[in-house]
Design an enzyme around this catalytic site. Structure first.
Site, PDB file in Angstrom:
ATOM      1  N   GLY A   1      56.414 -26.809  84.415  1.00 41.02           N
ATOM      2  CA  GLY A   1      56.507 -28.120  83.793  1.00 41.02           C
ATOM      3  C   GLY A   1      55.899 -29.211  84.653  1.00 41.02           C
ATOM      4  O   GLY A   1      55.007 -28.972  85.470  1.00 41.02           O
ATOM      5  N   ASP A   2      56.401 -30.409  84.489  1.00 45.15           N
ATOM      6  CA  ASP A   2      55.804 -31.573  85.147  1.00 45.15           C
ATOM      7  C   ASP A   2      56.232 -31.743  86.599  1.00 45.15           C
ATOM      8  O   ASP A   2      55.563 -32.426  87.375  1.00 45.15           O
ATOM      9  CB  ASP A   2      56.163 -32.846  84.381  1.00 45.15           C
TER      10      ASP A   2
ATOM     11  N   THR B   1      66.408 -31.461  85.843  1.00 45.52           N
ATOM     12  CA  THR B   1      65.573 -31.651  87.031  1.00 45.52           C
ATOM     13  C   THR B   1      66.370 -32.538  87.960  1.00 45.52           C
ATOM     14  O   THR B   1      67.204 -33.328  87.508  1.00 45.52           O
ATOM     15  CB  THR B   1      64.251 -32.353  86.655  1.00 45.52           C
TER      16      THR B   1
ATOM     17  N   GLY C   1      59.061 -31.598  80.052  1.00 43.20           N
ATOM     18  CA  GLY C   1      57.974 -31.595  81.015  1.00 43.20           C
ATOM     19  C   GLY C   1      56.593 -31.650  80.420  1.00 43.20           C
ATOM     20  O   GLY C   1      55.695 -32.313  80.961  1.00 43.20           O
TER      21      GLY C   1
ATOM     22  N   ARG D   1      56.031 -20.196  83.103  1.00 43.13           N
ATOM     23  CA  ARG D   1      55.906 -21.565  82.585  1.00 43.13           C
ATOM     24  C   ARG D   1      56.168 -22.570  83.702  1.00 43.13           C
ATOM     25  O   ARG D   1      57.101 -22.429  84.490  1.00 43.13           O
ATOM     26  CB  ARG D   1      56.890 -21.779  81.438  1.00 43.13           C
TER      27      ARG D   1
ATOM     28  N   THR E   1      62.407 -36.802  84.775  1.00 46.44           N
ATOM     29  CA  THR E   1      63.158 -35.673  84.246  1.00 46.44           C
ATOM     30  C   THR E   1      63.114 -35.716  82.728  1.00 46.44           C
ATOM     31  O   THR E   1      63.193 -36.792  82.137  1.00 46.44           O
ATOM     32  CB  THR E   1      64.622 -35.691  84.731  1.00 46.44           C
ATOM     33  N   GLY E   2      62.960 -34.563  82.108  1.00 44.56           N
ATOM     34  CA  GLY E   2      62.904 -34.531  80.646  1.00 44.56           C
ATOM     35  C   GLY E   2      62.017 -33.410  80.163  1.00 44.56           C
ATOM     36  O   GLY E   2      61.880 -32.375  80.819  1.00 44.56           O
TER      37      GLY E   2
END
Length: 304
Positions: free
Chosen positions: A204-205, A174, A228, A202, A225-226
């Protein structure tokens, strides 16, 4: 866990950016490390130039993220990770310290998703739009590109090895930026291509306000970042804000405590960049590594 805590500059302005946490940076060659460092520097200087010209934090984070989206090195825009169908589905969000926010998810045609997110914030009554059409984005005045624009040979090869089971899909990738301008306003922007080989649709965050992105004047601006799913379940960026507003802790303590309480129990890793109301900067990650750029004692630092 690694926590970098940087005292505010003399004028209180600040910008810090990330290009993803985790990954396999130990496998990069020295030349590749230099390429990533150069990409981070270009993005940092684009954002810093806005602040030096007395521009807004909002313009600064957009300028920085635009450069990261345009680079084939990072998982956002051109060079984004590909889903299981070999397509790029892009997510982005932006939030101003005033409390206004905008986000887009599963975008396939906007050259710079961060500008699509900004348009949602500034020109619609909505916060999150999913898969806006190319016709709509053209009406917004955004640059629209063919979906092939986002796909690089390196990402095709990566997807092939993941689908063949020869490589575990990295769940980190990210880009983001947070800033404080001379007027004391904060802003945060985050953009991603998601996970290599992810299920179509899909999300994510990154486009979820309060999970991967959050900003409020007088408190903090955060970009994450990581993994999500863990950042969504832990509402990580808002949790950092809440600890600062209601817990009376320092910025570094709020970031560290959130990672320990929300990511560690979920066996999730990743990273956070944050800038406080006074311009203090924190870069933290519990992953093995993190791409980031920030200024310390007047000198630019790039982490690769």
């Amino acid at each position: 866990m690694h926590v970098i805590d940087i005292t505010p500059s003399a004028d209180g302005t600040a910008i810090v950016l990330h290009g993803g946490a985790g990954g396999r940076t130990a496998e990069l060659t020295p030349d590749e490390h230099r390429e990533y460092a150069a990409g981070l520097e270009v993005a940092y200087r684009a954002g810093r130039a806005v602040l030096d010209a007395h521009g807004s934090a909002l313009d600064a984070v957009c300028a920085a993220v635009e450069q990261l989206e345009d680079s084939p090195l990072f998982n956002a825009g051109h060079g984004a990770a590909l889903n299981a169908q070999g397509e790029a589905e892009l997510d982005a969000s932006i939030m101003a310290g005033t409390g206004r926010a905008g986000a887009v998810a599963a975008v396939r045609r906007a050259k710079n998703p961060v500008f699509a997110a900004r348009h949602v914030m500034e020109n619609t009554p909505h916060v999150l739009l999913v898969a806006p059409s190319s016709e709509v984005m053209a009406e917004w005045g955004l640059q629209v590109v063919d979906p092939e624009y986002f796909i690089t040979d390196a990402r095709r090869r990566q997807l092939e090895t993941v689908l063949a089971g020869r490589l575990e899909p990295t769940r980190h990738g990210t880009v983001g930026a947070v800033a404080r301008d001379a007027a004391g306003h904060l802003a945060a922007a985050t953009s991603t291509g998601g996970i290599v080989g992810q299920h179509e649709g899909r999300i994510g965050d990154t486009p979820i306000i309060g999970a991967g992105n959050y900003a409020r004047d007088g408190i903090v601006a955060v970009s994450c970042t990581g993994i999500g799913e863990a950042f969504m379940e832990g509402v990580v960026s808002h949790e950092i804000y809440a600890r600062l507003r209601f817990g009376g802790v320092s910025l570094a303590e709020a970031v560290r405590g959130t990672i320990v309480d929300e990511l560690d129990p979920r066996a999730a890793d990743g990273g956070v960049i944050a800038v406080g109301a006074d311009g203090r900067v924190v870069v933290a990650h519990n992953s093995t590594s993190m791409f980031a750029a920030y200024e310390r004692d007047g000198a630019l630092v790039t982490l690769t």
